[in-house]
Design a protein around this motif. Structure first.
Motif, short mmCIF file in Angstrom:
data_model
loop_
_atom_site.label_atom_id
_atom_site.label_comp_id
_atom_site.label_asym_id
_atom_site.label_seq_id
_atom_site.Cartn_x
_atom_site.Cartn_y
_atom_site.Cartn_z
N TYR A 243 0.86 -1.19 0.00
CA TYR A 243 0.00 0.00 0.00
C TYR A 243 0.89 1.24 0.00
CZ TYR A 243 -4.19 2.74 1.27
OH TYR A 243 -5.24 3.63 1.25
N HIS A 244 0.30 2.42 -0.19
CA HIS A 244 1.12 3.63 -0.25
C HIS A 244 1.31 4.28 1.12
CE1 HIS A 244 -2.57 5.92 0.11
NE2 HIS A 244 -3.05 5.37 -0.99
N SER A 245 0.79 3.66 2.18
CA SER A 245 0.99 4.18 3.53
C SER A 245 1.46 3.05 4.43
CB SER A 245 -0.31 4.78 4.08
OG SER A 245 -0.15 5.19 5.41
N ASP A 246 2.53 3.28 5.16
CA ASP A 246 3.08 2.22 6.00
C ASP A 246 2.25 2.01 7.27
OD1 ASP A 246 5.11 0.28 6.67
OD2 ASP A 246 5.80 1.69 8.20
N ASN A 247 1.67 3.10 7.79
CA ASN A 247 0.92 3.00 9.03
C ASN A 247 -0.32 3.87 8.95
OD1 ASN A 247 0.55 1.97 11.59
ND2 ASN A 247 1.72 3.58 12.61
N PRO A 248 -1.37 3.42 8.25
CA PRO A 248 -2.58 4.22 8.09
C PRO A 248 -3.20 4.62 9.44
CG PRO A 248 -2.63 2.31 6.64
CD PRO A 248 -1.48 2.12 7.57
N ARG A 249 -4.00 5.67 9.40
CA ARG A 249 -4.60 6.18 10.64
C ARG A 249 -5.42 5.12 11.37
NH1 ARG A 249 -6.95 12.13 8.82
NH2 ARG A 249 -4.93 13.11 8.37
N VAL A 250 -6.14 4.32 10.60
CA VAL A 250 -6.99 3.31 11.25
C VAL A 250 -6.13 2.29 12.00
CG1 VAL A 250 -7.07 1.79 9.22
CG2 VAL A 250 -8.95 1.76 10.89
N PHE A 251 -4.91 2.04 11.54
CA PHE A 251 -3.99 1.14 12.26
C PHE A 251 -3.59 1.77 13.60
CE2 PHE A 251 -2.05 -1.56 8.59
CZ PHE A 251 -3.33 -1.89 8.18
N LEU A 261 -1.62 -9.32 10.87
CA LEU A 261 -2.59 -9.22 9.79
C LEU A 261 -2.58 -10.49 8.93
CD1 LEU A 261 -1.94 -5.54 8.59
CD2 LEU A 261 -3.93 -6.37 9.87
N PRO A 262 -3.67 -10.78 8.24
CA PRO A 262 -3.71 -11.97 7.36
C PRO A 262 -2.94 -11.77 6.06
CG PRO A 262 -5.79 -10.80 7.24
CD PRO A 262 -5.00 -10.11 8.31
N VAL A 263 -2.27 -10.63 5.92
CA VAL A 263 -1.41 -10.36 4.78
C VAL A 263 -0.06 -9.88 5.30
CG1 VAL A 263 -3.32 -9.73 3.24
CG2 VAL A 263 -2.18 -7.95 4.59
N MET A 264 0.98 -10.02 4.48
CA MET A 264 2.26 -9.41 4.81
C MET A 264 2.19 -7.97 4.31
SD MET A 264 6.08 -10.52 3.52
CE MET A 264 7.51 -9.53 3.94
N TRP A 265 2.25 -7.01 5.22
CA TRP A 265 2.03 -5.59 4.90
C TRP A 265 3.36 -4.90 4.58
CZ3 TRP A 265 -2.54 -2.77 4.68
CH2 TRP A 265 -2.40 -1.39 4.56
N ARG A 266 3.41 -4.27 3.43
CA ARG A 266 4.56 -3.45 3.04
C ARG A 266 4.03 -2.17 2.39
NH1 ARG A 266 6.62 -6.38 6.01
NH2 ARG A 266 8.58 -7.56 5.81
N ALA A 267 4.87 -1.14 2.31
CA ALA A 267 4.41 0.13 1.75
C ALA A 267 5.52 0.84 1.00
CB ALA A 267 3.88 1.03 2.88
N ASN A 268 5.15 1.49 -0.08
CA ASN A 268 5.99 2.48 -0.75
C ASN A 268 5.09 3.47 -1.46
OD1 ASN A 268 5.24 1.29 -3.26
ND2 ASN A 268 7.01 -0.08 -3.20
N SER A 269 5.67 4.55 -1.98
CA SER A 269 4.85 5.64 -2.52
C SER A 269 4.02 5.20 -3.71
CB SER A 269 5.74 6.82 -2.91
OG SER A 269 6.68 6.43 -3.91
#
Length: 584
Positions: A243-251, A261-269
């Protein structure tokens, strides 16, 4: 020592012409502002001192220039709209290459013309009337050299399918399976796909409302998923989500642990799967989970991972694996055979997206049925990326082993029993339409099919612009958050020293690397995404120092002398409430 000079036939000394890009000029200006002398810059860049001085003389104009990579001169003949065309075009090409598509020169030129026409229509009356953009061969060559793009086919359609190559690979693959004794449980395929996770069918009133909300474009919010499963269909690997945000507000609000999480979460722009993310997924998710699965099945600890040639899939992946995971063998599909052979592209990803849409509609139904929220209120204020993650998990779990197994029919028919799958996908679509209509959406089967196809169609100019804006916004947020987290306390002298060393590395790479385009592209990315952060820190500090000097200069001379002569007295650690330091 000045730059090397050559002698002409007449014996006169001729200086070698060096075409300096605007980007390089900005680099020279930044180094000079960080304290590097003109004479040192002349030696480092093999330029005359007068050339360096001319660049510095025009530094304000050069610093303001917002041009595409590789442009060497600022001229009135190159309108700003062409800079925008090339920026959006590069995003589009990166997106295509991420999918492993080979693209042709003709295809790129046609897309450039499409983007140009769209931008002209959006900005009527601009200074483009005297400029005619033809996307010519000369323009393409210059653009290619500036941007460092690769995997470009000179003639023909780059993405056309290679049927003959596919047939040859099927025979080769079948032979490999027999000789190596692989069971369907031991053979895996992984592939990336984009997901516009908040996109509704075009005819729904939610979509119409989105268009009317200024600055609100949830339907364009995209993430990338990497999905993987085995040929027997009984084991699906935990997906990689970028996703484009590493730590969204809802997190943050819900104290979410991303590792749970049930997915491996990674982020870049760009919300794209990179080589680094892919290798991390193989080591942290794929390899350990597959090893555990094979042990539970009492199968030999060996497996084959089938991949296409997307840039995120490193050619030497087997060599990068730690010794513990050397049981993994990697096999790559031939170029331009993905649509014909890749199992994940044979209805698996399409089926997953239909199931995601079904889960999404069901979530909307539950909210409107069990709460006082209207669908519009839920969609605008309460549907967030954490909801999306749970819907992805639900949809991925619902993809049946029969769907996963049948996807291998074209590549490995021996592992697929004869079954009748006709009507299976139609049932899912019928369910989606039924749920949609029950919550008041005007949708039919064609709307749902179109929605699923929209996830894989070419990005429009508007979507490219949105991705570009999103990249710039996230990059700005990341830089500001880095400063807030205290990383800006690095001494200026250290940053200046590192910037000077980076200049040396950049000059060496550009001079010595055998592939100029690859070198230029890597240097550009590092400049834009890494070194620019430290230069901005220096610029910010320099502005602050200038302001401090200005304020001191404005003090009356007598007061200034008194201030400079008065030693600084440390304040007490504690003073009474209401007291100020001046009263102590």
């Amino acid at each position: 020592m000045g730059p090397k000079k050559n002698k002409s036939e007449s014996g006169q000394v001729k200086r070698k012409t060096v075409r300096t890009t605007i980007e390089l000029k900005k680099e020279i200006i930044a180094k000079h502002e960080n304290g590097v002398r003109v004479s040192d810059l002349a030696v480092q860049y093999s330029m005359a001192k007068s050339t360096i001085s001319t660049i510095l003389k025009n530094k304000e104009t050069i610093k303001r220039a917002n041009v595409a990579k590789g442009v060497t001169t600022l001229t009135k003949q190159r309108p700003q709209i062409l800079e925008e065309v090339e920026k959006l075009l590069l995003i589009f090409i990166n997106e295509k290459q991420l999918r492993g598509d080979s693209i042709s020169e003709t295809f790129i030129c046609e897309k450039a013309l499409e983007i140009y026409d769209d931008l002209v229509k959006k900005t009527p009356g601009t200074s483009t009337s005297a400029f005619v953009f033809k996307a010519s061969r000369g323009w393409f060559e210059n653009f290619k050299n500036r941007s460092g793009i690769h995997n470009v086919v000179r003639h023909g359609e780059g993405a056309s399918s290679d049927k003959e190559g596919a047939e040859k690979f099927v025979a080769e693959f079948s032979k490999l399976m027999m000789e190596e004794g692989y069971a369907p449980q031991q053979v895996f395929n992984a592939d990336e796909t984009g997901l516009f996770w908040k996109k509704m069918p075009k005819r729904t009133y939610i979509t119409k409302e989105e268009k009317a909300l200024p600055g609100h474009k949830p339907m364009k919010d995209r993430l990338t998923l990497l999905l993987c499963g085995n040929a027997s269909g009984d084991f699906k690997v935990k997906p990689l989500l970028v996703y484009h945000s590493d730590n969204p507000r809802v997190f943050k609000r819900n104290n979410i642990m991303k590792s749970k999480l049930p997915v491996m979460w990674r982020a870049n722009s760009k919300a794209w799967v990179t080589r680094q993310f892919f290798v991390e997924w193989v080591h942290e998710v794929f390899a350990p989970s597959v090893k555990e699965y094979l042990q539970e099945k009492n199968l030999p600890i060996k497996c084959l991972l089938l991949l296409d040639n997307a840039p995120a899939h490193p050619p030497g992946l087997e060599e990068d694996l730690v010794e513990e995971f050397d049981f993994i063998r990697v096999k790559y599909l031939p170029p331009n055979t993905t649509p014909l052979l890749q199992p994940m592209d044979q209805q698996v990803i399409s089926n997953f997206k239909k199931l995601y849409t079904k889960s999404l509609f069901r979530k909307c139904f539950e909210v409107t049925n069990d709460t006082r929220l209207t669908l519009k209120e839920f969609w605008k204020n309460h549907f967030h990326i954490l909801n999306c993650v749970h819907l992805i998990d639900n949809a991925w779990n619902q993809v049946t082993y029969r769907t996963m197994n049948s996807a291998w029919r074209k590549l490995w028919p021996d592992c697929v029993p004869e079954r009748d799958f006709e009507g299976f996908n139609e049932e899912i679509v019928d369910d989606i339409v039924s749920i949609g209509q029950s919550i008041g959406l005007e949708v039919d089967n064609e709307d749902i099919e179109e929605l699923v196809e929209d996830h894989s169609t070419e990005l429009t100019t508007e979507e490219l612009e949105h991705l570009q804006n999103e990249q710039q916004r996230i990059l700005a947020e990341d830089m500001s958050s880095g400063e807030e987290e205290g990383k800006e306390d690095i001494p200026s002298s250290v940053i200046k020293e590192i910037c000077a060393k980076w200049g040396d590395v950049q000059a060496f790479v550009e001079k010595s690397h055998p592939d100029t385009m690859v070198a230029n592209r890597a240097v550009h990315l590092f400049n834009e995404n890494v070194m620019s952060h430290f230069r901005k820190i220096l610029q910010k500090r320099q502005k602050q120092q200038t302001m401090d000097k200005f304020l001191i200069k404005d003090l009356p001379a007598q007061k200034r002398q008194k201030r400079e002569a008065t030693p600084e007295v440390p304040l007490p650690d504690v003073f009474m409430e209401g007291d100020s330091p001046s009263r102590q």
